[in-house]
Every structure is written in C-alpha cells, then in structure tokens.
Write an enzyme that holds these catalytic residues in place. Sequence first.
Site, PDB file in Angstrom:
ATOM      1  NE  ARG A  53      -1.140   1.745   3.730  1.00 16.30           N
ATOM      2  CZ  ARG A  53      -0.068   2.426   3.391  1.00 16.30           C
ATOM      3  NH1 ARG A  53       1.172   2.198   4.429  1.00 16.30           N
ATOM      4  NH2 ARG A  53      -0.183   4.039   3.863  1.00 16.30           N
ATOM      5  N   GLY A  54      -0.055   2.726  -0.063  1.00 16.93           N
ATOM      6  CA  GLY A  54       0.485   3.684  -0.521  1.00 16.93           C
ATOM      7  C   GLY A  54       0.973   4.279  -1.863  1.00 16.93           C
ATOM      8  CB  ALA A  55       0.146   6.690  -3.754  1.00 20.24           C
ATOM      9  NE  ARG A  96      -6.377   0.435  -2.563  1.00 18.64           N
ATOM     10  CZ  ARG A  96      -5.710   1.264  -1.536  1.00 18.64           C
ATOM     11  NH1 ARG A  96      -4.292   1.196  -1.124  1.00 18.64           N
ATOM     12  NH2 ARG A  96      -6.478   2.082  -0.244  1.00 18.64           N
ATOM     13  CD  GLN A 205      -4.778   2.743   6.389  1.00 20.19           C
ATOM     14  OE1 GLN A 205      -4.994   3.777   7.458  1.00 20.19           O
ATOM     15  NE2 GLN A 205      -4.700   2.446   5.372  1.00 20.19           N
ATOM     16  CG  ASP A 246      -3.223   7.953  -2.858  1.00 23.83           C
ATOM     17  OD1 ASP A 246      -2.936   8.585  -0.894  1.00 23.83           O
ATOM     18  OD2 ASP A 246      -2.914   6.342  -2.301  1.00 23.83           O
ATOM     19  CG  ASN A 256      -2.887  11.463   1.666  1.00 26.73           C
ATOM     20  OD1 ASN A 256      -2.481  10.618   0.879  1.00 26.73           O
ATOM     21  ND2 ASN A 256      -3.296  12.272   2.777  1.00 26.73           N
ATOM     22  CE  LYS A 257      -6.083   5.712   3.215  1.00 30.24           C
ATOM     23  NZ  LYS A 257      -6.808   5.145   2.733  1.00 30.24           N
TER      24      LYS A 257
HETATM   25  O1  MRU Z   1      -4.890   3.164   1.697  1.00 27.56           O
HETATM   26  P1  MRU Z   1      -3.639   3.188   1.038  1.00 27.56           P
HETATM   27  O2  MRU Z   1      -3.119   3.068   2.735  1.00 27.56           O
HETATM   28  O3  MRU Z   1      -2.382   2.723   0.319  1.00 27.56           O
HETATM   29  O4  MRU Z   1      -3.621   5.059   1.905  1.00 27.56           O
HETATM   30  C1  MRU Z   1      -2.027   5.564   1.557  1.00 27.56           C
HETATM   31  C2  MRU Z   1      -1.911   7.136   2.362  1.00 27.56           C
HETATM   32  O5  MRU Z   1      -3.487   7.942   1.819  1.00 27.56           O
HETATM   33  C3  MRU Z   1      -1.077   7.892   2.129  1.00 27.56           C
HETATM   34  O6  MRU Z   1      -0.865   8.797   2.711  1.00 27.56           O
HETATM   35  C4  MRU Z   1      -0.185   8.321  -0.024  1.00 27.56           C
HETATM   36  O7  MRU Z   1      -0.681   7.221  -0.768  1.00 27.56           O
HETATM   37  C5  MRU Z   1       1.045   8.246   0.078  1.00 27.56           C
HETATM   38  S1  MRU Z   1       2.337   7.230   0.348  1.00 27.56           S
HETATM   39  C6  MRU Z   1       3.849   7.957   0.256  1.00 27.56           C
END
Ligand code: MRU
Length: 357
Positions: A53-55, A96, A205, A246, A256-257
Amino acid sequence: MSLKYKETDPVRLSDDRSTIIVLDQTKLPDEVVYLNINSLDQMYDAIKTLAVRGAPCIGVFAGYCMAVLAEKYKELDPEDFAEKVRSDAAYLDSSRPTAVNLSWAVKRQLKLMDTGLSSGLTPDKITDRLFDEAVIIHEEDIGMCMRIAEYGLSLLHDGDGILTHCNAGALATTRYGTGLGPILLGRERGYVFHVYSDETRPLLQGARLTAFELVNAGVDETVICDNMASLLMKQGKIQAVLVGCDRIAANGDTANKIGTSGVAILAKHYGIPFYVLGTYSTIDVKMPTGDDIEIEYREPDEIRTMWYEKPMAPKGAKFYNPAFDVTDHELITAIITDRGILKPPYDRAIATVMGSR
Ligand code: MRU
C-alpha cells in the site's frame, strides 16, 4: 539490475526474478511476515487487501509485477505475448483506482514493451528490459524520496510539533517516505520533533504503520484519535502538518487518505502550515481538478468489525466507507515534490515542473 535491497524493504525481487517478496503491511505492527508473489491473482490481491500500500510503493510493486508477468509469456510469439501482457496489465490496474502511481507504472512498462515490439525485439529481450525498468522505477523512487525529505526538512524547525495522517513513510514508498521523509531525515541529523499521528480510521495506518516506523527510528511519537487534532492545534502543540498523496490534479487539488481534507481545514483555521509531499509520479496533469479523481469505496466490515471483538454497531446499520478524500488546493500551503517546493498558483507551478508549460 544493480539495486541492493535492504531486508526491511516493503517490496523486492527474488534473485531468480520469479517472485516479488512483499512485506505484508496488514500484519504490522504485531508480525513481520513476507509474502511470495508470482501469480496475477496474488498481485491483484496484494494491492486490493493493502498488503502492499501507499501510492509510490504500489507503483514500484506494479513495475516488478509487469516484468514477472511478461516472463511467463516470453516464449510466445510477439503478438500473443503483447496481448497477454496487456490483458494482465488491465486487470492489475483495476485493483485500486485512486492512487495514480499504479497506472503510471503499468503504462510506463506497456510503453516500453510497445517500443521494443516496434523495433523488432523478441519477447525474451523485452522481458529483460521490463526487469531493468522495474529496478529503475524502484531506484528513482528512493532518490525522489530523499530529495523530498531534504526539501521538507528545510521548512521545519528543531522542536516542532508535527501532525501526520495515514502512513507516508518508508513502508508506503521504498525508503524514507514522502510525508515522513523530513522527520526521519531530521532525526538522523539530530533534530527533535514531537510527532502526533492520527490513528487514521478505519484501517489504522497511522497507529499501526506510522507509529511503527517512527518508534523504530527513535522519534518522539504520540498516536491520537482522528477527532483530537483540533484540540492539539488549539493547544499550540502542532507547528506543521505533513501528509502524503495519492493523486495530485493539475490545479493542485490532492487526493489522500480519508480524513486528510478535514485536517487541512483545521490547519487553515488555526493558521498552521499544511504540507503535501509527493513524487512527480503522483501528479496527474490529465486530471484538471480533484473533482475528476475517482474515489475508492471499501467494504463495510472494515468499519464494523475490524479491530473490534464484537461488531461495533447494530445489525441493520449501514456503513459508508470512502477510502480517500480530496483536499482543495486553496488549503495547501505548499506541495513538496522531488522537483522542488511548489507554491500557489499550483496550476502554473505544476505545469512548469511537469514540462507541460
Ligand atoms: O490506503 P492506503 O494505505 O494505500 O493509503 C495511503 C495514503 O493515503 C498515503 O498517504 C499515500 O498513498 C501517500 S504514501 C507516500
């Protein structure tokens, strides 16, 4: 392929290049478990379930996935090879929708395949190139995060209280991270930061992953519930907010989240700088504004049952579970990228760094 991997990297390739070894982030912080991934279904599930996970990390993983998939088809004739790789790529890309890095990496690899095909390369040779490109994507990510960390640190002060949301650290990228990069780099250089991490409902997270990374790095780290940020800001405990992203639209609106936009609104109210940190690969100049960004919706049970011994709401209650929200560009003090610190007006700044102006 020159990359040397650290044991703790969230994504790496096996020596025989058949398997992608992934740190299963759904098991953290209690267990450090690695998954061996080589089939298309495993790749899709790893992204969908948030094991990866994480972009930026999803982008790096997707680069390797494309190469491992191509390897399976390299004995086919070029036309069948290309058809199989394209069809697998489309499926992978559908895992996703919000983080642009996934489709960015998939498209980058498909373009490389098409260039190879039109210059008459064999599928075998093209596959070698896809592996090399995956390593380049991975190495680029490390370099970009390092630059973001430097830029970000230049905006912070020793002793600052910093609020974070979700996890934008080394687990979400490949090293240092974006949102956490300045904090981790600062720690190495002797800065003392007091970091408050939103737990980040519903998948935690912030509590599970950001706290894991910061505590391990020896940073002063305090987890708060998402609804506590306003009080901390009012109490003067927060001097800056750092978040990842993201997808950044051409006008600077940023996905973002879920919960990020609320934090930005609070920061504006209290006059606290709100910084978004991300690699250039998270900027999507084809999206004019944040309204065009597709938001991922996830299963109700992530809210209802996960983390609870018993369901936390009565039978019959409905749940609404958007995984991301979009922060209006007017709430963002600066967007810190590997290509520099972008300030408003963002449409111009983004067009300049992305070479579309
Ligand atoms: O659903 P996730 O855990 O993949 O969401 C991640 C986020 O929202 C992060 O803030 C984003 O991907 C940036 S990671 C460097």
